[in-house]
Design a protein around this motif. Sequence first.
Motif, PDB file in Angstrom:
ATOM      1  N   THR A 685       0.829  -1.192   0.000  1.00 56.92           N
ATOM      2  CA  THR A 685       0.000   0.000   0.000  1.00 56.92           C
ATOM      3  C   THR A 685       0.868   1.248   0.000  1.00 56.92           C
ATOM      4  OG1 THR A 685      -1.596  -1.256   1.267  1.00 56.92           O
ATOM      5  CG2 THR A 685      -1.911   1.125   1.168  1.00 56.92           C
ATOM      6  N   ARG A 688       2.770   1.592  -3.318  1.00 56.30           N
ATOM      7  CA  ARG A 688       1.944   2.074  -4.435  1.00 56.30           C
ATOM      8  C   ARG A 688       1.575   3.536  -4.262  1.00 56.30           C
ATOM      9  NH1 ARG A 688      -3.470  -0.639  -7.025  1.00 56.30           N
ATOM     10  NH2 ARG A 688      -3.793   0.968  -8.609  1.00 56.30           N
ATOM     11  N   ALA A 689       1.149   3.881  -3.040  1.00 55.28           N
ATOM     12  CA  ALA A 689       0.704   5.250  -2.802  1.00 55.28           C
ATOM     13  C   ALA A 689       1.832   6.237  -3.072  1.00 55.28           C
ATOM     14  CB  ALA A 689       0.186   5.395  -1.383  1.00 55.28           C
ATOM     15  N   GLU A 692       2.940   6.493  -6.731  1.00 53.58           N
ATOM     16  CA  GLU A 692       2.001   7.282  -7.532  1.00 53.58           C
ATOM     17  C   GLU A 692       2.155   8.770  -7.244  1.00 53.58           C
ATOM     18  OE1 GLU A 692      -1.560   3.969  -8.113  1.00 53.58           O
ATOM     19  OE2 GLU A 692      -2.050   5.964  -7.323  1.00 53.58           O
ATOM     20  N   ASP A 696       2.923  11.416 -10.064  1.00 52.22           N
ATOM     21  CA  ASP A 696       1.880  12.339 -10.482  1.00 52.22           C
ATOM     22  C   ASP A 696       2.059  13.764  -9.976  1.00 52.22           C
ATOM     23  OD1 ASP A 696       0.785  10.148 -11.655  1.00 52.22           O
ATOM     24  OD2 ASP A 696      -0.604   9.723  -9.993  1.00 52.22           O
TER      25      ASP A 696
ATOM     26  N   PHE B 107      -4.453   0.589  -2.825  1.00 60.56           N
ATOM     27  CA  PHE B 107      -5.438   1.296  -3.663  1.00 60.56           C
ATOM     28  C   PHE B 107      -4.664   2.277  -4.548  1.00 60.56           C
ATOM     29  CE2 PHE B 107      -4.989   2.883   0.638  1.00 60.56           C
ATOM     30  CZ  PHE B 107      -4.405   4.103   0.407  1.00 60.56           C
ATOM     31  N   SER B 108      -5.346   2.727  -5.598  1.00 61.62           N
ATOM     32  CA  SER B 108      -4.688   3.787  -6.383  1.00 61.62           C
ATOM     33  C   SER B 108      -5.093   5.123  -5.794  1.00 61.62           C
ATOM     34  CB  SER B 108      -5.083   3.690  -7.850  1.00 61.62           C
ATOM     35  OG  SER B 108      -6.264   4.437  -8.071  1.00 61.62           O
ATOM     36  N   ASN B 109      -4.173   6.084  -5.852  1.00 62.48           N
ATOM     37  CA  ASN B 109      -4.432   7.386  -5.225  1.00 62.48           C
ATOM     38  C   ASN B 109      -5.655   8.055  -5.849  1.00 62.48           C
ATOM     39  OD1 ASN B 109      -2.182   6.753  -3.874  1.00 62.48           O
ATOM     40  ND2 ASN B 109      -0.878   8.372  -4.751  1.00 62.48           N
ATOM     41  N   GLU B 111      -8.230   6.644  -7.208  1.00 61.04           N
ATOM     42  CA  GLU B 111      -9.442   5.981  -6.733  1.00 61.04           C
ATOM     43  C   GLU B 111      -9.823   6.491  -5.341  1.00 61.04           C
ATOM     44  OE1 GLU B 111     -10.925   1.371  -5.923  1.00 61.04           O
ATOM     45  OE2 GLU B 111      -8.835   1.810  -6.430  1.00 61.04           O
TER      46      GLU B 111
END
Lengths: 891, 122
Positions: A685, A688-689, A692, A696, B107-109, B111
């Motif tokens: 988690t 991934r967080a 991203e 981004d 989770f994807s940010n 989402e």
Amino acid sequence: MLELLIVVSLGYVALLFLVAFLADRAAARGRAAWLRSPIVYTLSLSIYCTAWTFYGAVGYAARSGLEYVTIYIGPTLVLVGWWWGLRKLVRVGRAQRVTSVADLISSRFGKSTLLAVLVTLMAVIGTTPYIALQLQSVTLSFATFAGSGAEAVPPLAESHTIALWVAVGLALFTILFGTRNLDANERHNGVVMAIALEAVVKLFALLAVGVFVVWGLGGGWGATLARIEESGLNRWEVPGGRWAALIFLSAAAFLSLPRMFQVLVVENEDEGHLRLASWMFPAYLMLMSLFVLPIAVVGLDLLPEGANPDLFVLTVPLAEGRTGLAMLSFLGGFSSATSMVIVAAIALSTMVSNHIVVPIWLRLAHGGAVMSGDVRHIVLLSRRASIGAVLLLGYLYFRVSGGGAALAAIGLVSFAGVAQFLPAMLGGLFWRGASRRGALAGLLIGFALWGWTMFLPSFGAGAILSQGTLEQGPWGIGWLRPQALFGIEGLDPLVHAVLWSMSLNTLAFVLVSLMSFPSPVERLQGAQFVDVFDHSSRPQRWSGGAAQSEDLLVMAQRILGPAQAQALFQAEAGRQGLVGYLPEPSPDFLSALERELSGSVGAATAHAMVGQIVGGASVTVEDLMAVADETAQMMEYSSQLEAKSAELARTARQLREANEKMTQLSVQKDAFLSQISHELRTPMTSIRAFSEILRDTGDMTEAEKARMSSIVHDEAVRLTRLLDDLLDLSVLEHGQVSMNLGQARLSAVLDHAVMAAGETGLSLIRDRDGEGLVLETDLDRLAQVFINLITNAGKYCDAEEPELRITARMLGDEIIIDFIDNGSGIPSTKHVLIFEKFSRLRDREAGGAGLGLAICREIMERLGGSVTYLPGQGGAAFRVRLPRKVALAAQ
Amino acid sequence: MGKHVLLIEDEPNIIEAISFILSRDGWRVDTHSNGQTALAALRDKSPDMVILDVMLPGMSGYDILRGIRDDPATAELPVLMLTARGQIKDREMAERIGADKFMTKPFSNAEMLETVRAMVAG
């Protein structure tokens, strides 16, 4: 000459120390089989032949002709004719872990402390003169040698000095080798070996002197026999009463002398040894007596009138200028004296310490057996002090009595004293109806009569009893005259004393036993003793429901030492089909434990200690029923029922445990997937967080970027580690693992583990001596286990100043390494569970996936050992065992 | 002034990540990481919505959710449940007790943001 004698004596003593030391060491390494052969056992019985026999027999023969033979006939009759009785005595002694005569009698009669104390006191009183006698004989022979004259009377001060040094040396030897450890069986390999050597020396010396006298001086067998004929010493005048009394006394003494009981029963390794002893010991006695008469006759011829015949063995060779032979003879006498004193001191100190000092200490120490400190330490200390005290008493007696009395006389007084134990001993072995009150009455009356008719008069008229008392009785009461009780005059004083003391002793014992009602414990013990060959398992006496196994373990560790206690508990748990160190406190187990403890502290004390923990329910309803019912069958029937119901309860517990474990395992298996999922998803988690975010988000500072990247990195590492653990475990559980064998010292493996564990906040207590072992195993895997145990202690130990003690030692075929911290430990419900996967003591707090101990367990299984939780150590404690096969002794 | 969200979660890195994402979107984010005191913190902060992790030290997320629904003051509060144990029965459990939304880690940010926005707006 004198210097030479001193050098030779010291050299001999050094040899004895060496022999004892080597034997003890061999025994400690488990190579004691040959030490415990029937021959050594038989030779150790020869402490029956003390200096009294060595020197005194010749003197005895010179004074009273063949009468000295009676002293040898008694034991011979016992060994040859009463073999089955001896076997029973030895069997009972071993089955009940009896440590002394006092323990035997006390144990038989309801574990009575009073009886134990009484017998102990009597034994001390009866044996002290005998020890003094040995000191005297050594000093006398020493002085004779030094003076080289047949009648050299040593200056008093000098003889006191010699006696003192001899006593100190013997005390030292006895303490060193007699109280090395609190062996549950009270066996002393070193001492027994030294005594066996001394037995050979004294026999050889006496035979050498005999051969010299017969062939060197007497002109061969024929001529010597003729001289004996001439002297008239061989006259076969047998005053029946006196001979019978003497034979009886020596037979009784052979069984009941504390030192004889020590070698005969307590040090006995194997009942079968009696078989060899039953003919070899009589043969030994025969050889010892073979040349007595020739030496006496030649000595009387050769030496001037008035020469002390008690020293012929020494003075004849001296007079002939055979210094070497005389030296050998001196060593023979020295051996006889020292071996007797050593064993007597061990036997008496065991009694004094077990029956007097330790019970008093236990009563004084607040809180009893569980709360108080190291009992072993106290017992050893008290035993050492007792040895010192016993020898001091002997020395004081020697000082006070000033020597003088003929050697044989003191010996007989002592024999008659301890013979008073016989009715209680034999009655206890063969008669179920014998009771504690009977034994008490018999012992008291017999001992009082012995004291009055034999012991006190032995000091001589006017010493303690006045001339008037001896002749007219106390306060003029004629029928109380010490040597003519009830007006029966004209008897030999010895016969008189033995007759009265033994017959009234026996009578009181029987009558009071018949009139009194034995208590339940007595009755049960009685059945155990009398029918020892019928049932080797004893009826139950403890009801174990209330007992706490862990408390019992804590107590047993204090008395038996941790290793032995743990082995005992583990074996019992195994027998009951349970894992770990805490067996169900079944009555059988409690009895076995009590027996084991009684080997160290005596039956009465052991009973009291177990009683403290179990809650004093020592006599159960079944016992009371057994009392109401005369037949033993009833008892056995009820004990069988009890055993069956205990068996059922045990099976039920096993089923319950199995079921509990299955349920727990199925819950765990279910939880396993969700656990893995959780453990894997959590780091993912974050990864991934943050990745991203990094992808981004445009406007971020370099510091922010660096921070987030390092979080991603750390979490990836965590994930990898978890996967490694999982794979490791899975391979260990299911796959083929190649062991990477290597050699290193245990200390090196531990050092590595401590380093790798990093900063744990623990202060480590290491055992550098124990870690000296060299082992051959998969060193990396072993280190992995150690690292895990150390980091676990670091995480979970909740003490203010956390501490981890690591000890290592060999136990039989295994290396045992214990990791014990000072925290609050792990509750017993979780002892097994902690080794399961994903089981953590506290949820998540401590980090880690909860795989560590599961991996440790698998690794140790692969290495042929185990890792288990060790209860009852205060903090959390883990025990790692490794088989000895892969361990090599350090160079 | 953006909307107010309370994040109840005990894993520090996840707290940081979610806080970062929501703050940049204009949310005011409060965090709390102890299960036992979570309900008290909730009453104290009275947020517009709650993000609630299932595995918490002291008290499980399900129990906290029950507490939220039992209290009339918070019975209607939007709750987003997070779990790392993505089994179906976990989702069913959460829905039965009354979670508005349920997300499985990781989770994807995007989402996460969408879901949160939708829950407060709706």
